[in-house]
Write an enzyme that holds these catalytic residues in place. Structure first.
Site, PDB file in Angstrom:
ATOM      1  N   GLU A 169       0.794  -1.223   0.000  1.00 26.09           N
ATOM      2  CA  GLU A 169       0.000   0.000   0.000  1.00 26.09           C
ATOM      3  C   GLU A 169       0.832   1.281   0.000  1.00 26.09           C
ATOM      4  OE1 GLU A 169      -2.957   0.027   3.091  1.00 26.09           O
ATOM      5  OE2 GLU A 169      -3.884  -1.819   2.417  1.00 26.09           O
ATOM      6  N   GLU A 366      -5.330  -8.600   1.485  1.00 28.15           N
ATOM      7  CA  GLU A 366      -5.904  -8.220   2.784  1.00 28.15           C
ATOM      8  C   GLU A 366      -7.390  -7.970   2.593  1.00 28.15           C
ATOM      9  OE1 GLU A 366      -4.158  -4.836   4.845  1.00 28.15           O
ATOM     10  OE2 GLU A 366      -2.138  -5.546   4.371  1.00 28.15           O
TER      11      GLU A 366
HETATM   12  C1  PNW Z   1      -4.047  -1.550   5.796  1.00 28.08           C
HETATM   13  N1  PNW Z   1      -7.003   4.243   5.287  1.00 28.08           N
HETATM   14  O1  PNW Z   1      -3.933  -0.226   6.235  1.00 28.08           O
HETATM   15  C2  PNW Z   1      -2.697  -2.142   6.125  1.00 28.08           C
HETATM   16  O2  PNW Z   1      -2.055  -2.824   5.091  1.00 28.08           O
HETATM   17  C3  PNW Z   1      -2.664  -2.905   7.423  1.00 28.08           C
HETATM   18  O3  PNW Z   1      -1.370  -2.808   7.959  1.00 28.08           O
HETATM   19  C4  PNW Z   1      -3.726  -2.382   8.378  1.00 28.08           C
HETATM   20  O4  PNW Z   1      -3.648  -2.947   9.655  1.00 28.08           O
HETATM   21  C5  PNW Z   1      -5.073  -2.668   7.736  1.00 28.08           C
HETATM   22  O5  PNW Z   1      -5.157  -2.111   6.432  1.00 28.08           O
HETATM   23  C6  PNW Z   1      -6.253  -2.159   8.558  1.00 28.08           C
HETATM   24  O6  PNW Z   1      -6.192  -0.780   8.687  1.00 28.08           O
HETATM   25  C7  PNW Z   1      -4.744   0.824   5.954  1.00 28.08           C
HETATM   26  O7  PNW Z   1      -7.151   5.090   6.216  1.00 28.08           O
HETATM   27  C8  PNW Z   1      -4.851   1.809   6.931  1.00 28.08           C
HETATM   28  O8  PNW Z   1      -7.570   4.415   4.175  1.00 28.08           O
HETATM   29  C9  PNW Z   1      -5.605   2.933   6.714  1.00 28.08           C
HETATM   30  C10 PNW Z   1      -6.238   3.096   5.501  1.00 28.08           C
HETATM   31  C11 PNW Z   1      -6.123   2.136   4.511  1.00 28.08           C
HETATM   32  C12 PNW Z   1      -5.376   1.000   4.748  1.00 28.08           C
END
Ligand code: PNW
Length: 455
Positions: A169, A366
């Site tokens: 990401e 994921e």
């Molecule tokens: C992903 N947003 O993170 C990550 O790959 C993981 O490490 C994380 O724990 C999981 O999703 C859950 O959050 C994100 O704010 C964190 O758009 C925030 C965002 C998107 C993905």
């Protein structure tokens, strides 16, 4: 609800890959063990006000010391595949040498996975950038340091890693980290966030090249979180805002992967700093990929923002960006972190991507929900997560049936862990972790998956 008694035959473990996922900073702890140097997340957590509960990754799930039991748990739950990330600051020193003690941890982890017949799926960078790399992703040099690191992992561990993703990401590193300021390093500058995005994609390309010089047969790719951005209303301003949001979320990463220039809107936003993007960079970004990982949780709702009078204010910055995200209109179903439950979005986002780019085979790397239900009478009854997962499995089957080449699904996450800016206040695990005792308790969702994978 929990109505699913068997997996769709298209998702049968005999032909479709089932796994669970974690990342180094979120679970390992042992933040200074065996020569590990600080990452930008260690330093970010040390700044007051950055993490909701004031916590950090010093101990997390203590996976560094408990990995053997955790691998046994993965096997007991019936998974044959495990996605994890390698901590860059654990395996290189400040003078860019190999830290053999840190590398040895991953050798022990791979031994344990191998002993249980679990195939590793590794990510080289899941946000824990060594803090000593000056300027971080704003510095072009970091992309070359990433290539050195990729080559080092390939040399020491590469023969045991069949499939490797360079970055997880990059949107989060670039935009949450350098524009919205909620992730490390906490920057708030639109043009800089686009510079970071470019350097991340350059790192991806250089890292692929470096890895292949050592291990030409590894399947290589990247993990993205493309987003579906729907307009808040059908006013033309909001429709335009949603388009801009998708350009940032999707095109800024997917275009370079296929050797295409950024859309004009992004070139305008990077402004003079666009000169940091050099001739030849796009060709480096566009290394042939064996697969792409997609992470999917929710969709976003975008709306236009009028220019606020005070430069630098949050509203002014939203207007410069061209859009602002607004919470879903009630009454939508939300997970505990406040994200809308929108399973159809998975199908829509994959179909959007397919229409625009020549995608390689896909893995859902994921998918999951924050369901903060705790232990009661020895069990965790996370019914909302069960429903969430089932609804998304159906979308995956539907996508495959309509011709999408999706080869696997990884649930996020194996266990409750350090949820970045939310600290330990949001629980994404299918296994509950008591952070006082480190006791692991499989939740109903884990038992549901165990049953489905065995059937
Ligand atoms: C992903 N947003 O993170 C990550 O790959 C993981 O490490 C994380 O724990 C999981 O999703 C859950 O959050 C994100 O704010 C964190 O758009 C925030 C965002 C998107 C993905």
């Amino acid at each position: 609800m929990n109505r699913m008694h068997a997996l769709d035959p298209l998702l049968s473990p005999a032909r479709f890959e089932w796994g669970c996922a974690t990342s180094s900073f979120q679970i390992e702890g042992a933040s200074t063990a065996d020569g590990k140097v600080p990452s930008i997340w260690d330093t970010f957590c040390a700044q007051s006000g950055r993490i909701l509960d004031g916590s950090n990754g010093d101990v997390a799930c203590d996976h560094y010391h408990r990995f053997a039991d955790d691998v046994k748990l993965i096997a007991d739950l019936g998974f044959k595949h495990y996605r994890f990330s390698i901590a860059w600051p654990r395996i290189t020193t400040v003078d860019h040498k190999a830290n053999l003690a840190g590398i040895d941890f991953y050798k022990r982890l791979l031994d344990a996975l191998d002993a249980h017949g679990i195939t590793p799926n590794a990510t080289l960078f899941h946000w824990d950038l060594p803090a000593h790399l000056e300027g971080g992703w704003l510095n072009r040099d970091t992309a070359y340091r990433f290539a050195d690191y990729a080559e080092l992992v390939a040399r020491h561990l590469g023969d045991r890693l069949p499939r490797v993703a360079t970055l997880n990401e990059p949107w989060c590193s670039a935009f949450l980290g350098h524009d919205l300021g909620v992730f490390a390093p906490g920057g708030q500058n639109r043009a800089e966030s686009l510079v970071a995005a470019h350097h991340l994609m350059l790192a991806h390309g250089l890292g692929m090249q470096a890895w292949r010089t050592v291990q030409p047969n590894t399947l290589l790719g990247i993990v993205l979180n493309p987003e579906l951005c729907d307009p808040a209303t059908d006013r033309p301003e909001d429709v335009a805002a949603a388009r801009l949001a998708e350009l940032e979320r999707n095109d800024s990463f997917l275009n370079p992967l296929f050797g295409r220039e950024w859309p004009q809107e992004l070139l305008e936003q990077i402004g003079d700093l666009g000169s940091l993007r050099r001739e030849g960079d796009l060709a480096i970004c566009a290394q042939p990929m064996d697969f792409m990982g997609l992470n999917y949780y929710t969709r976003s709702i975008a709306k236009a923002q009028d220019m606020a009078p005070s430069p630098g204010s949050a509203k002014h910055r939203d207007a410069e960006r061209g859009y602002t995200f607004v919470p879903p209109q009630k009454p939508k179903r939300l997970t505990d972190i406040g994200w809308e439950i929108y399973p159809e979005g998975l199908t829509r986002v994959v179909q959007n991507l397919q229409a625009q780019w020549p995608l390689p085979p896909l893995w859902i790397t994921e998918n999951g929900a924050a369901d903060n239900t705790g232990v009661a009478r020895g069990a965790v009854d996370d019914g909302m997560r069960c429903d969430y997962l089932e609804a998304h499995f159906e979308q995956v089957a539907h996508l495959i049936r309509s011709g999408a080449d999706i080869r696997g699904y990884y649930v996020w996450s194996l266990m409750d862990n350090f949820e970045w800016a939310h600290g330990y206040s949001q629980r994404f695990g299918i296994v509950h972790v008591d952070f006082q005792t480190q006791k692991r308790t499989p939740k109903r969702s884990a038992l549901m998956l165990q049953r489905l994978l065995r059937a």
